[in-house]
Each structure stands twice: as structure tokens, then as C-alpha cells.
Design a protein around this motif. Structure first.
Motif, PDB file in Angstrom:
ATOM      1  N   GLY A   1      -9.303  -0.830   4.997  1.00  0.00           N
ATOM      2  CA  GLY A   1      -9.976  -1.986   4.427  1.00  0.00           C
ATOM      3  C   GLY A   1     -10.858  -2.629   5.474  1.00  0.00           C
ATOM      4  N   TYR A   2     -10.844  -2.085   6.666  1.00  0.00           N
ATOM      5  CA  TYR A   2     -11.567  -2.686   7.781  1.00  0.00           C
ATOM      6  C   TYR A   2     -12.886  -1.977   8.049  1.00  0.00           C
TER       7      TYR A   2
ATOM      8  N   VAL B   1       1.996   1.723  -3.462  1.00  0.00           N
ATOM      9  CA  VAL B   1       0.924   2.315  -4.275  1.00  0.00           C
ATOM     10  C   VAL B   1       0.853   3.818  -4.022  1.00  0.00           C
TER      11      VAL B   1
ATOM     12  N   VAL C   1     -11.960   4.218   1.367  1.00  0.00           N
ATOM     13  CA  VAL C   1     -11.993   2.765   1.563  1.00  0.00           C
ATOM     14  C   VAL C   1     -11.075   2.086   0.555  1.00  0.00           C
ATOM     15  N   LYS C   2     -10.360   1.086   1.022  1.00  0.00           N
ATOM     16  CA  LYS C   2      -9.539   0.263   0.133  1.00  0.00           C
ATOM     17  C   LYS C   2     -10.439  -0.773  -0.515  1.00  0.00           C
ATOM     18  N   PRO C   3     -10.310  -1.166  -1.772  1.00  0.00           N
ATOM     19  CA  PRO C   3      -9.432  -0.525  -2.763  1.00  0.00           C
ATOM     20  C   PRO C   3     -10.016   0.813  -3.243  1.00  0.00           C
ATOM     21  N   PHE C   4      -9.154   1.703  -3.702  1.00  0.00           N
ATOM     22  CA  PHE C   4      -9.593   3.052  -4.077  1.00  0.00           C
ATOM     23  C   PHE C   4      -9.156   3.375  -5.506  1.00  0.00           C
ATOM     24  N   LEU C   5      -9.743   4.434  -6.033  1.00  0.00           N
ATOM     25  CA  LEU C   5      -9.247   4.943  -7.316  1.00  0.00           C
ATOM     26  C   LEU C   5      -8.071   5.854  -6.978  1.00  0.00           C
ATOM     27  N   ASN C   6      -7.020   5.741  -7.771  1.00  0.00           N
ATOM     28  CA  ASN C   6      -5.837   6.560  -7.490  1.00  0.00           C
ATOM     29  C   ASN C   6      -6.189   8.055  -7.471  1.00  0.00           C
TER      30      ASN C   6
ATOM     31  N   ILE D   1       0.851  -1.201   0.000  1.00  0.00           N
ATOM     32  CA  ILE D   1       0.000   0.000   0.000  1.00  0.00           C
ATOM     33  C   ILE D   1       0.884   1.249   0.000  1.00  0.00           C
TER      34      ILE D   1
END
Lengths: 137, 492
Positions: free
Chosen positions: A88-89, A23, A111-116, A20
């Protein structure tokens, strides 16, 4: 300490997942930002005590403390830091997160996953917007 | 010399000796003896007869038989005729039974014989020998009654009750065994007990039976019985050795209870326990999956932007692949746990890999609760007979309890120690512990610690039942405020 006096935005990324951090590092690179990275709450606090940050992106679940706890402690050291929480939780509508947003402890929640682009937008808003409110519990 | 009349008046010393010996013998015999002459008169009556019939010498000796015995008896026994026949044929009458009741005494049962005393081919006297078998008859009736009673207990029992010799050959087989197996006693008589059970258990049964020949007095086990159409019936057995006077075992008694219904119930229970555990794990799993998902998603977005750097493109692809592998591992583990278990799949499994898979499942939850895990395992695998899925459920339950006991973080220690015949798995937490008065109730169904109020109260009773199925044991040691340690012992 000289190398810390870099120009541009100073951002701290706190996540125990190296992937992460990787990323976020590459997302921020688009804006020419090279963030500082911490893998735990303690590590982050040490960096905060040493360097001055404009903003921090903090994971909600860290191995040694809750993300919101870290947020409070960062604020205690540097009250002007803008904070964005990623997780993510938790989901955004949870009371735990909602009250942190309402109190201004965190300026955004992703929130994960996200748009960059979500990250980039949040960074832009945080940096150009009002400094965080001081309603810290 | 009371009760006797001299037979012969002659008086040389040899005769006197014989006579004395004869009298002593006569008095010593614990039976009634009468000597009768051809005129049906009583010549001699010993003390035993006089006492039993409440008669004296004067109203007995010299009296005719019909004056001494009651008329009913004489008629019933046809005594006069029989005595006469012995006189005529010089042939004894043996083994007749009579019930004799003298006035004023309880009924007695005699076993009588008539023996001819012949001298120079002429029968001079007939000896009537009456043995009092009242007590013997009463006892044997009592024994028969007890036997019938015991047989009826064994046959009325709804549990299977069977016995074998020390080799395991079936000696008895009750009605419940006949009903459950479909085999009649005649069909299994003399067959080896283990041959009537599922193949998977045969070696174990042989081992248990041979241990029962020695020091061990009883053993509990769960073995499937094969019925006449070859279906396996799960049965919980208690096998005990039949020992005679503390010496060697004479045979083995096995009492078995049909577990079909209980297994159905337990399997439903296990499934719901799993779902409950999955519920607790869901948060951790979500977190764990979303991290690699986020990595994959962001890496894909980088690639979509026509990234010119081939090295970075490769890095993105690798991150995506790594993330997907991680997610699929999580799903694989999860499915292994969630899948319902085969009921009778006892195979050889490596206990350590079962434990490793289970600890992997809770890794996320541990991270979220900030619990440190310490693992102390031997280096080499530990092979035991068991069912992976069931064992995993035992450990998952123990881990979940430990996690529940440490809401504010702590240390979970999982250690394995191998001994000669068993392996000891300890699951220790540094949580709130269990109050002493609650420890004994822990393995009871539906018992839950009030301060936790999280579980169904069935987890530990399930653990207990699964561990028992593996011929093992489970116990707990707990200090309030310091933590609990669950110890599971499994045979190697």
C-alpha cells in the motif's frame, strides 16, 4: 516436522496486518491452499529456515525490515521460492520496485487494495511458470 | 567681622552678645543680605553679597544703592521705588526674580525680597535679601528639558507605552496607544488596564500584575487589546515593575507591540509548515489507509461470490465495517491537523490528549521508518491554557525533526512530567544529533541543518513563537551522534 509435509502448494504469507493475512488466507482457500502466516520479517525467516515453500506473498513494508530485504534473505535460504510483493506504500512504476522486478527478485507486484482474482492469477503464474531467475544482486 | 559695620555704638554686654549673634547669622546665611537706611545708603552688606558682586566693604558700606547696583538693574527692578514703598507702607515685597550681572562675572539669577525693619512703628531699615537661584533655575530647566525629551521619546515611539499604578489603573498612555486603541488618554485615565484587554486574558493579566508587585521584575506575554469598536488587537507585551530604591513597586510599565501583521505572516507560515508535514506523512497515510481499504475490498469480493456460510458472511461484513472505521479515524485525525487554527482560541485543554492525537498521526510514519516510540505519561490529565491546534503543531514539528534525524530507525521517547507551576514535555530521539555550534541558531527563522536539508528552516522558529504565546519556553540538548532532546515547558 511431519505436519509440514502437506501435499499441494506451500505458500507463505508475510504481512504485519492481521486483516490482510485474513484476506489472503480466504483468497487462497478457493484454491484449496492453506498458507503459513508470518507477521514480521524475522518470523518469516524462521519459517523459511524450517519449511520448504513454493512461494511467498510479502508486504513491502514490514515492521522490522523492508519487504525486498526479506525477499533477498528468503532467496538466500531457498533460492527456488517464487516471490510476490504486495504494498500500500509503493506503486508499481517506482524505480525501487521496477528494478526488483527486472532483477527477478520478485515475480510480481500487486498494489493494495487488489482484486482477489489478481492474487489468484499471480499465484497460478508463479507456480506454473518458470522458476525464478537467479539474477540476485 | 569683615563686611560688617557696627550698627550701634553702645556697649553693654547683652547688646554685645546680640550683635555677635547677629553677625554670625548674617555671615552664615547663604544669601546676599543688605541693610538699607532711609537715605538709600547701604548700612550692612554680608560676605555673600560682597563676594558675588566682587565688591569690598569700602566701596559698598555707606554708598547709595544706585552706586552699588548697575543702572540697568535698578531701572529694571525699579528698586529705589520699591525700597521707598517698603519704608512708607511697612509692608514686605516678596518673591521677585532678577537677573544680575556684575562686571566680569557670569550672569546670576536672584530671587529677592524686601523686608521692613521697624522699631516703634517706624521703619528704620529695609532688608534686601537676595537668594542666588542660578543653579536651581539651571537644574529645573534641565529637568524640564529632560522631561520634554522623555515625553517626546514615549510619544514618538511606535510601540504602545503605558504605565499603571500597582492596582493596574492607567496613569499614562502614549500616542501609539491612542492611535492603536482609538481611546484618548483622558478616556482611559484611571481605568483598569485588564478591562481594556480581551476577556480571555483578564484573569491572567491580574495574576501577572500581582506577581509584578512582588519579587518579579518583568514578564512577557501576548494579550489582545480591545479597541474602541471592540476589535481584538493582538499585542506582545513586556510588563515591568517600577521600583523605587529596590523597595516596593510603585507601578507597572507595559510596552506593547502590535502583532497583527506578524500573526498574519505566522499563520501563513504555519499553514505551509502543515502542508510540508502532511507531505512527509502522505506515504505513511497512504499505507495506513490502503491496508483497511484492501481488507474492505477483498471482503466485499468474497460477499459478491454468494458465499453460503453465514458465519463467514458476517465476518466479511465486520471486516468491512472495521476497515471503514479505521479509515475514517485516520481521516478525522488528519483533518484535525490540516484545518487552519483559530488565532486566539486559548482555552483549557488536556495536554496529554493533544500529545496522544499527535503521536497517533505519526504512528504510520514511525512504522515505515522502523522507529520505536516510547511514551511516558502521567495517569491523570494535565490541564493547561492553550490552543490545541497550535500545540499540536509544535509537537508535530518536534516529531518530524526527530523522524528526520533517524533515517535508519531508532527510538523516539515522548515524556511528560508535571511540576508545581509547569509541565515539562520532552521529545527525545536517538538520531544524528546537532553539532554544538549550530544549537544556538536552531530557533532562528530559516535556519536549517545543512546535513538534513529537508525542512524550510522555519519549523523550530514557529515552535518557539507558539510556545512563547503559551507563556512557555523551549530548549534543546543535543549530542552529536547520540541524539537530541527538546524540552518544552508550559505553565499549568
Amino acid at each position: 516436522m511431519i505436519e509440514m509435509e502437506q501435499t499441494g502448494e506451500r505458500i507463505l504469507v508475510v504481512d504485519d496486518e492481521p486483516d490482510i493475512s485474513w484476506v489472503l488466507e480466504h483468497v487462497l482457500k478457493e484454491k484449496g491452499i492453506v498458507p503459513k502466516k508470518a507477521l514480521s520479517g524475522q518470523e518469516a525467516l524462521e519459517l523459511v529456515k524450517r519449511d520448504c515453500f513454493q512461494m511467498a506473498i510479502v508486504d513491502a513494508k514490514l515492521p522490522d525490515m523492508e519487504g525486498l530485504e526479506l525477499a533477498k534473505r528468503i532467496r538466500e535460504v531457498q533460492p527456488a521460492v517464487r516471490l510476490i510483493m504486495i504494498s500500500g506504500y509503493y506503486s508499481k512504476d517506482e524505480a525501487y520496485i521496477q528494478s526488483a522486478l527486472a532483477d527477478g527478485l520478485i515475480g510480481g507486484f500487486i498494489v493494495k487494495p487488489f482484486l482477489n482474482d489478481e492474487i489468484l492469477k499471480a499465484v497460478e503464474v508463479a507456480i506454473s511458470g518458470e522458476p525464478p531467475s537467479q539474477k540476485i544482486k | 567681622m569683615e563686611g560688617n559695620v557696627d550698627l550701634v555704638p553702645s556697649r553693654n554686654s547683652s547688646e554685645e552678645r546680640h550683635e555677635k549673634l547677629y553677625k554670625i547669622l548674617l555671615e552664615a546665611i547663604p544669601s546676599s543680605v543688605l541693610l538699607i537706611d532711609r537715605y538709600m545708603c547701604i548700612v550692612t552688606a554680608n560676605k555673600n553679597f560682597l563676594e558675588k558682586s566682587l565688591r569690598s566693604i569700602s566701596n559698598t558700606i555707606g554708598q547709595r544703592v544706585e552706586n552699588v547696583f548697575p543702572a540697568v538693574l535698578l531701572e529694571h527692578m525699579d528698586l529705589i521705588n520699591r525700597i521707598r514703598q517698603v519704608f512708607e507702607k511697612n509692608y514686605p515685597v516678596r518673591g521677585e526674580r532678577i537677573t544680575y550681572r556684575a562686571p566680569g562675572v557670569p550672569t546670576r539669577i536672584y530671587y529677592y525680597s524686601l523686608l521692613p525693619f521697624s522699631w516703634k512703628a517706624r521703619v528704620e531699615n529695609v532688608l534686601l535679601l537676595m537668594e542666588d537661584i542660578t543653579e536651581y533655575v539651571r537644574l529645573s530647566e534641565e529637568i524640564r528639558r529632560m522631561e520634554r525629551h522623555l515625553a517626546s521619546i514615549v510619544d514618538s515611539a511606535s510601540d504602545v507605552i503605558l504605565s499603571t499604578d500597582t492596582e493596574g489603573k492607567v496613569l499614562t498612555w502614549n500616542t501609539a496607544a491612542e492611535n492603536l486603541s482609538g481611546y484618548t488618554f483622558d478616556e482611559v485615565k484611571g481605568r483598569l488596564f485588564f478591562e481594556l484587554c480581551s476577556k480571555a486574558y483578564q484573569e491572567e493579566i491580574k495574576k501577572v500584575f500581582s506577581s509584578l508587585k512582588g519579587e518579579k521584575s518583568s514578564q512577557m506575554a501576548e494579550w489582545d487589546l480591545l479597541n474602541k469598536v471592540d476589535d481584538s488587537i493582538p499585542i506582545s507585551w513586556v510588563c515591568s515593575s517600577m521600583k523605587e530604591d529596590l523597595s516596593q513597586a510603585r507601578g507597572i510599565v507595559a510596552v506593547g507591540r502590535d502583532l497583527t501583521e506578524r500573526h498574519k505572516f505566522e499563520s501563513q507560515l504555519r499553514q505551509s509548515q502543515k502542508l510540508a508535514a502532511l507531505g512527509v506523512m502522505a506515504g505513511g497515510i497512504a499505507h495506513e489507509i490502503r491496508n483497511p481499504l484492501a481488507t474492505c475490498s477483498s471482503a466485499a469480493q468474497f460477499l459478491m461470490k454468494d458465499e453460503p456460510d453465514p458465519n463467514f458472511r458476517k465476518e466479511c461484513a465486520e471486516k468491512i465495517q472495521g476497515g471503514i472505521r479505521r479509515i475514517s479515524d485516520i481521516i478525522e485525525n488528519l483533518l484535525k491537523f490540516a484545518r487552519s487554527s483559530p488565532e486566539s482560541g486559548m482555552v483549557t485543554v488536556d495536554l496529554l490528549s493533544v500529545l496522544k492525537e499527535t503521536t497517533a498521526l505519526i504512528a504510520n510514519q514511525l512504522k515505515i521508518q522502523k522507529i520505536e516510540i516510547k511514551i511516558v505519561f502521567p495517569k491523570t490529565p494535565i490541564m493547561i491554557r492553550g490552543n490545541t491546534s497550535l500545540l499540536q503543531q509544535v509537537f508535530m514539528n518536534l516529531f518530524m525533526n526527530a523522524l528526520n534525524a533517524m533515517p535508519n530507525g531508532g527510538v523516539l521517547t515522548v515524556s511528560v512530567k508535571k511540576f508545581d507551576i509547569e509541565v515539562l514535555v520532552k521529545v527525545a530521539d536517538t538520531g544524528h544529533g546537532i553539532p554544538e555550534q549550530q544549537v544556538s541558531k536552531l530557533f532562528d527563522p530559516f535556519y536549517t541543518i545543512s546535513s538534513v536539508k529537508k525542512g524550510t528552516g522555519l519549523g523550530l522558529s514557529l515552535c518557539y513563537s507558539i510556545v512563547k504565546q503559551h507563556l512557555g519556553s523551549i530548549e534543546v540538548n543535543s549530542v552529536e551522534g547520540e541524539g537530541s532532546t527538546f524540552a518544552v515547558r508550559l505553565p499549568i
